[in-house]
Design a protein around this motif. Structure first.
Motif: not given
Ligand code: 6R9
Length: 649
Positions: A338, A341, A367-368, A370-372, A374, A376, A398-399, A402
Motif C-alpha cells: 500500500s 497509496w 485491492k485491499e 488501495v482501499e485502506k 484515502d 480523494s 476503477d480501483v 475510483g
C-alpha cells in the motif's frame, strides 16, 4: 470490435487547460506553422537573449540536424528556480519521501532549492568543473540528485545520470563514454529496505577510468565507505563552506543539458544528447498540459531520475512550471503493497504517474491495499514505459482512480524528451491500452514496414515514425553523430523511426504494439538483447548466447537466454545460477535473466546470423508460427530447442 472508450468527465472539460475544440484548433495550427506555434510556446521560458530563429531542422540522411531557438540564450536552472522566487520562495518545490516511512519526509521550498543548488554548483566549480564538462550522477533518489542536476545546469556542465541499479562495469563504461570529470555518488542507496553500496560500486568503477576523475560523496545512510585521499571529496563538509549564491551561466539554447545512456538494438548503450532550450520548453509544456497541472497541485511521478521520465517529469518539467513535485526514494511494495497509496494520501497527491509493471505487481496483491487509503485528492493518473494491458488499465481506473480520474497513457522515449502521443484529460476520450493522440506539433505516421510507404487510411498497422521535428527531440548521440543518423533516420528515409510498432484504429487513435527491434522492455526498463548476450559470452563457460524477450505477467517482458556452453562444460543448475549472478554483476540486477535454456546449437542462417525471430517464437510458446526455417543452416536445432523449452515461471 469497437474499443471501449471513456469520454472526459464534464468537470475535467470545464477546468482543463485544453478542451476538445481547443486541441483541434491548436493542433492544426501547430503542424501547419511550427515556426509560429513554437515561437509562441518558447515564451514559456525566461530567455537571457531572446531567440529570433525558431526551427532549423532536417531529417535527410547524411545531413540530419536539429536546432531549436538556436540564437537564444538562457539558463535552465534559473528557469527552474530563480524566476519563481519572487512569487514562490516559500512554496514547496520538492516533497521528498524516504524509503523508510518512519523517516521524516522533507518539504524543500523554492528558496531552499535555490540555496542548495547554488551550494552544489559552487562545490562543483571548486572541484574544477567548467562549462561543457561532463559530470556523472550515481545516486539514490534523494534531493541532492535534483540539486546536482540543477547545479550542473547552473554552471553549464552536462550531467549524465546512471541509474543506481547499474553495476560498477556499466558505470565505468558511462564515465569513460563521456569522459566525465567528476562522479557524484552517495555512501549507500536505501531501496525497499535494502541498501545498495553505491560508493563501493563507484570505487570498483573508478579502477577502470582515468585517474583524474574526482568522486564527490554524499552522505545518505552514514554506512561505512573506504576513502581515497585526493580523489574522494566529502560533500557535507564542502557544502558547509559553500556560498548559497552562484551566478547562472548564460547558455545557448543548443548547448547540451544532459546525456542519458539508453539501450539500442546493437552495440553498447548510446549517449542520448538533449540540449537546453527546446528540451525545457517541451518538458514544461507537456508536464502542464498532459497532466493538466494547476497551481496548488501536488504532482508525483514515481520514476527514478536515472531514467528519462525522472528527468522530464520529476525535475525539469515540474520545476520549470513552478510546481510541487514529489520525489520518492522507495519501491511500491515496501514496507507493503500500500506504500504508493499511503504516499498519495500523506502528501495529498493530485496527479500520479507510474509504469504498467508497478500497476500489475500491485494489482496482484489485491485491492485491499488501495482501499485502506484515502485517495480523494487524486484527479488524474498517468502511465508510461510500456504498453498497458486493458486488465491493468481497468484496475488502475476503477480501483485506484475510483472511476473519477482520467488515465493518460503517454507514449514517448528517452530520445523524444517528452510525451509524443497521449490523450489530453479535458479533450479526449481514453481507451484502455491506447496512447491515442499526437501532442501539439507532433506528426506521427504509420509506415508499411517493408516498403516504408506512408499509410494514410485507418484502421491500419505498421511501424511508427515521426515526420518532422519537435523541440524536445534528441540532438545527437554523444560523440557519434553518424550513429544517430543511422539508428533513427536510415531505415525509413526522411522520418524519425521510433523502433515501435503501432496500429491506428478506425477513429484515428494510436495504439503502441511494442518494439519491432531487438530492444526488450523489462519492468519498464529498456534493454538491448545484445547487451545481455555480450555479458553472457564474456563468461568463460559460455560459447554463444542469444537473448530474447517473452511475455511476463508482471514485468511485461522477461529475459529468456539461450546459452551454448563451451565444449566439455557440464550444464548444471549451479551454472545457471552462476550465470544469473554474472549478468547481474556485469550489467546490474535489472538485467537478471529470468529463464536460461541450454542450447546445443542456435538456429542460424547460412551466413551465420542468429534467427532471433525463431527463438522469440519458441520463448513465446508459439511454435505454429515459426515461419520459414528452410534458410537455416541446420534446421534440426530448432526441434531440440522446442523439446527443451523452459517453462515460464
Ligand atoms: C519514456 C520511456 C521507450 C520505449 C518506447 C516504447 C516503450 C514507452 C509507452 C511505451 C507503450 C506507452 N513505451 N511508453 N509503449 N505505451 N505509453 O519509457 O523511455 O526508457 O527510452 O523507453 O518504451 O517501446 O520505444 P525509454
Amino acid at each position: 470490435m469497437l474499443d471501449k472508450s471513456y469520454p472526459p468527465a464534464a468537470e475535467m472539460v470545464k477546468s482543463a487547460h485544453i478542451d476538445a475544440a481547443k486541441y483541434d484548433k491548436m493542433y492544426a495550427a501547430s503542424v501547419a506553422d511550427p515556426e509560429a506555434f513554437w515561437g509562441e510556446e518558447g515564451k514559456r521560458l525566461d530567455w537571457i537573449k531572446a531567440y529570433t530563429q525558431v526551427k532549423d531542422t532536417d531529417f535527410t540522411l547524411g545531413k540530419v540536424k536539429i536546432n531549436w531557438f538556436a540564437d537564444g540564450t538562457l539558463n535552465v536552472a534559473a528557469n527552474c528556480i530563480d524566476r519563481h522566487l519572487a512569487d514562490r520562495a516559500s512554496q514547496t518545490a520538492i516533497i521528498w519521501e524516504p524509503d523508510d516511512p518512519k523517516e521524516t519526509a522533507q518539504h524543500i521550498t523554492y528558496q531552499q532549492l535555490h540555496d542548495n543548488t547554488c551550494r552544489m554548483a559552487n562545490v562543483l566549480r571548486d572541484l574544477g568543473v567548467k562549462r561543457g564538462d561532463r559530470v556523472i550522477l550515481y545516486l539514490p533518489m534523494i534531493p541532492e540528485a535534483a540539486y546536482a542536476m540543477l547545479a550542473c545546469a547552473r554552471i553549464g556542465a552536462i550531467h549524465s545520470i546512471v541509474f543506481a541499479g547499474f553495476s560498477p562495469d556499466a558505470l565505468a563504461a558511462r564515465i569513460n563514454g563521456c569522459d566525465a570529470k567528476v562522479l557524484i555518488t552517495a555512501d549507500e542507496a536505501p531501496r525497499g529496505g535494502k541498501k545498495t553500496p553505491l560508493k563501493t560500486n563507484a570505487d570498483k568503477a573508478l579502477l577502470h577510468t582515468k585517474d583524474t576523475v574526482k568522486c564527490l560523496v554524499i552522505k545518505r545512510t552514514g554506512g561505512q565507505t573506504t576513502w581515497t585521499e585526493g580523489r574522494d571529496f566529502d560533500y557535507t563538509a564542502l557544502a558547509q563552506g559553500a556560498a548559497t549564491t552562484c551566478e547562472p551561466a548564460e547558455m545557448n539554447a543548443e548547448d547540451p543539458l544532459f546525456i542519458l545512456y539508453t539501450s539500442g538494438s546493437t552495440g553498447q548503450p548510446k549517449g542520448v544528447v538533449h540540449t537546453s532550450g527546446g528540451y525545457l520548453v517541451y518538458a514544461a509544456m507537456t508536464h502542464q498540459i498532459t497532466f493538466d497541472y494547476h497551481d496548488g497541485d501536488v504532482f508525483w511521478c514515481s520514476a527514478d531520475v536515472g531514467w528519462v521520465t525522472g528527468h522530464s517529469y520529476i525535475v525539469y518539467g515540474p520545476l520549470a512550471n513552478g510546481a510541487t513535485t514529489v520525489m520518492f526514494e522507495g519501491v511500491p511494495t515496501y514496507p507493503d503493497a500500500s506504500r504508493f497509496w499511503q504516499v498519495c494520501e500523506k502528501h495529498k497527491v493530485t496527479q500520479f504517474y507510474t509504469a504498467p509493471t508497478a500497476i500489475r505487481a500491485l494489482m496482484g496483491q489485491g485491492k485491499e491495499f488501495v482501499e485502506k487509503c484515502d485517495l480523494s485528492s487524486l484527479r488524474l493518473l498517468g502511465t508510461v514505459g510500456e504498453p498497458i494491458n486493458p486488465e491493468a488499465w481497468n484496475w488502475y481506473n476503477d480501483v485506484v482512480g475510483g472511476g473519477r480520474c482520467p488515465i493518460v497513457d503517454t507514449w514517448w522515449q528517452t530520445e523524444t524528451g517528452g510525451h509524443l502521443l497521449t490523450p489530453l484529460p479535458g479533450a479526449h476520450a481514453t481507451k484502455p491500452g491506447a496512447a491515442m493522440k499526437p501532442f501539439f506539433g507532433v506528426m506521427p505516421v504509420v509506415l508499411e514496414p517493408t516498403t516504408g510507404a506512408e499509410i494514410h487510411e485507418s484502421p491500419t498497422e505498421g511501424v511508427l515514425a515521426i515526420k518532422d521535428s519537435w523541440p524536445g527531440q534528441m540532438r545527437s548521440v554523444w560523440g557519434d553523430h553518424d550513429r544517430f543518423e543511422k539508428t533513427y533516420f536510415s531505415d525509413y528515409k526522411g522520418y524519425y523511426f521510433s523502433g515501435d510498432g503501432c496500429r491506428r484504429d478506425a477513429d484515428g487513435d494510436y495504439w503502441i504494439t511494442g518494439r519491432v527491434d531487438d530492444v526488450i522492455n523489462v519492468s519498464g526498463h529498456r534493454m538491448g538483447t545484445a547487451e545481455v548476450e555480450s555479458a553472457l559470452v564474456a563468461h568463460e563457460c559460455v560459447a554463444e548466447a542469444a537473448v530474447v524477450g517473452y511475455p511476463h505477467e508482471i514485468k511485461g517482458q522477461g529475459i529468456y537466454c539461450y546459452v551454448t556452453l563451451m565444449n566439455g562444460v557440464e550444464p548444471t543448475d549451479e551454472l545457471k545460477k552462476a550465470l544469473r549472478g554474472w549478468v547481474r554483476e556485469e550489467i546490474g540486477p535489472i538485467a537478471s535473466p529470468d529463464l536460461i535454456q541450454w542450447a546445443p546449437g542456435l538456429p542460424k542462417t547460412r551466413s551465420g546470423k542468429i534467427m532471433r525471430r525463431i527463438l522469440r517464437k519458441i520463448a513465446e510458446n508459439d511454435y505454429g508460427a515459426l515461419g520459414d526455417i528452410s534458410t537455416l543452416a541446420d534446421p534440426d536445432v530448432v526441434e531440440n530447442l522446442i523439446d527443451n523449452r523452459m517453462n515460464r515461471r
